[in-house]
Design an enzyme around this catalytic site. Structure first.
Site, PDB file in Angstrom:
ATOM      1  N   VAL A 214     -28.029  36.598  20.292  1.00 54.72           N
ATOM      2  CA  VAL A 214     -29.315  36.245  20.903  1.00 54.72           C
ATOM      3  C   VAL A 214     -29.117  35.315  22.097  1.00 54.72           C
ATOM      4  CG1 VAL A 214     -30.591  36.455  18.724  1.00 54.72           C
ATOM      5  CG2 VAL A 214     -29.749  34.220  19.410  1.00 54.72           C
ATOM      6  N   CYS A 215     -30.082  35.370  23.015  1.00 55.26           N
ATOM      7  CA  CYS A 215     -30.236  34.364  24.061  1.00 55.26           C
ATOM      8  C   CYS A 215     -31.745  34.237  24.276  1.00 55.26           C
ATOM      9  CB  CYS A 215     -29.487  34.737  25.341  1.00 55.26           C
ATOM     10  SG  CYS A 215     -30.112  36.194  26.200  1.00 55.26           S
ATOM     11  N   SER A 216     -32.160  33.304  25.092  1.00 53.97           N
ATOM     12  CA  SER A 216     -33.595  33.052  25.213  1.00 53.97           C
ATOM     13  C   SER A 216     -34.377  34.278  25.672  1.00 53.97           C
ATOM     14  CB  SER A 216     -33.857  31.869  26.144  1.00 53.97           C
ATOM     15  OG  SER A 216     -33.227  32.088  27.389  1.00 53.97           O
TER      16      SER A 216
ATOM     17  N   THR B 290     -27.002  37.797  26.844  1.00 55.06           N
ATOM     18  CA  THR B 290     -26.729  38.864  25.875  1.00 55.06           C
ATOM     19  C   THR B 290     -26.315  40.143  26.589  1.00 55.06           C
ATOM     20  OG1 THR B 290     -28.293  37.912  24.288  1.00 55.06           O
ATOM     21  CG2 THR B 290     -27.710  40.220  23.978  1.00 55.06           C
TER      22      THR B 290
ATOM     23  N   GLY C 280     -33.982  35.569  21.518  1.00 57.21           N
ATOM     24  CA  GLY C 280     -33.941  34.437  20.591  1.00 57.21           C
ATOM     25  C   GLY C 280     -35.301  33.820  20.333  1.00 57.21           C
TER      26      GLY C 280
END
Length: 199
Positions: free
Chosen positions: A108-110, A116, A27
């Site tokens: 998304v993820c960080s 994810t 992300g």
């Protein structure tokens, strides 16, 4: 540092095609990586981490009229014990991913790995992948960021929690039909070999 030409497009970190119409990546996106997203024709973005996307990414999503589902914010829980994520986050994420009306979509993820990777691993479990194959895919994205607790979560995740939407993608339906046919053939083989042994 030399600035990249305006026409330059960079593939986002941890980017991959999960299946037809479903993509994944980190992300944390640069402006040149955001340009790459235009090639996907996205309809939905699913954000799994608590942290929101960058300002540039948020503006891009808003400008393009992309639906944003921020499950990380609405489904985050503290005090999960050993679990790296909540069942509710994964359940709702899977139901969104399996709703064909949300496609094409981006997960998304960080980090592009933790939440994810867990969600994709649980999707593979729903698709009846062999667990070794699920772990191999998870680790190939996680590298040194992978955690045993996430692999354990995938292994223990109860797929019966997931309510399949009425508009499933064709790749999922075809995969389920193929798995059911394999199970039927395996049962017939076991039954026939049992009959031969008793006669």
């Amino acid at each position: 540092m030399k600035e990249l030409p305006e026409y330059f497009v960079e593939v986002p970190e941890a980017f991959a095609i999960v299946d037809e119409g479903v993509y994944r990546c980190s992300g944390v996106l640069t402006s040149s990586q955001i340009k790459y997203l235009d090639t996907l024709g996205l309809k939905t973005v699913i954000i799994l981490s608590v942290e929101g996307p960058s300002r540039a990414f948020s503006q891009y999503v808003k400008k393009r009229g992309i639906q944003k589902i921020h499950l990380g914010m609405t489904r985050w829980q503290s005090n999960l014990g050993w679990k790296p994520v909540s069942e509710e986050l994964i359940k709702e994420g899977l139901e969104s991913v399996l709703n064909r009306e949300n496609h094409p979509l981006l997960i998304v993820c960080s980090s592009g790995v933790r939440e994810t990777g867990t969600l994709v691993g649980c999707l593979r479990k729903l698709q009846h992948w062999n667990f070794n194959s699920i772990v191999y895919e998870y680790r190939s994205f996680a590298g040194g960021k992978g955690k045993y607790t996430q692999e354990l979560f995938i292994e223990l995740f109860d797929t019966d929690l997931v309510t399949l939407p009425p508009t499933l993608p064709s790749w999922f339906v075809e995969g389920q039909e193929m798995w059911q046919e394999e199970q039927r053939q395996r049962f017939e083989q076991l039954h026939n070999s049992g009959v031969r042994q008793t006669t």
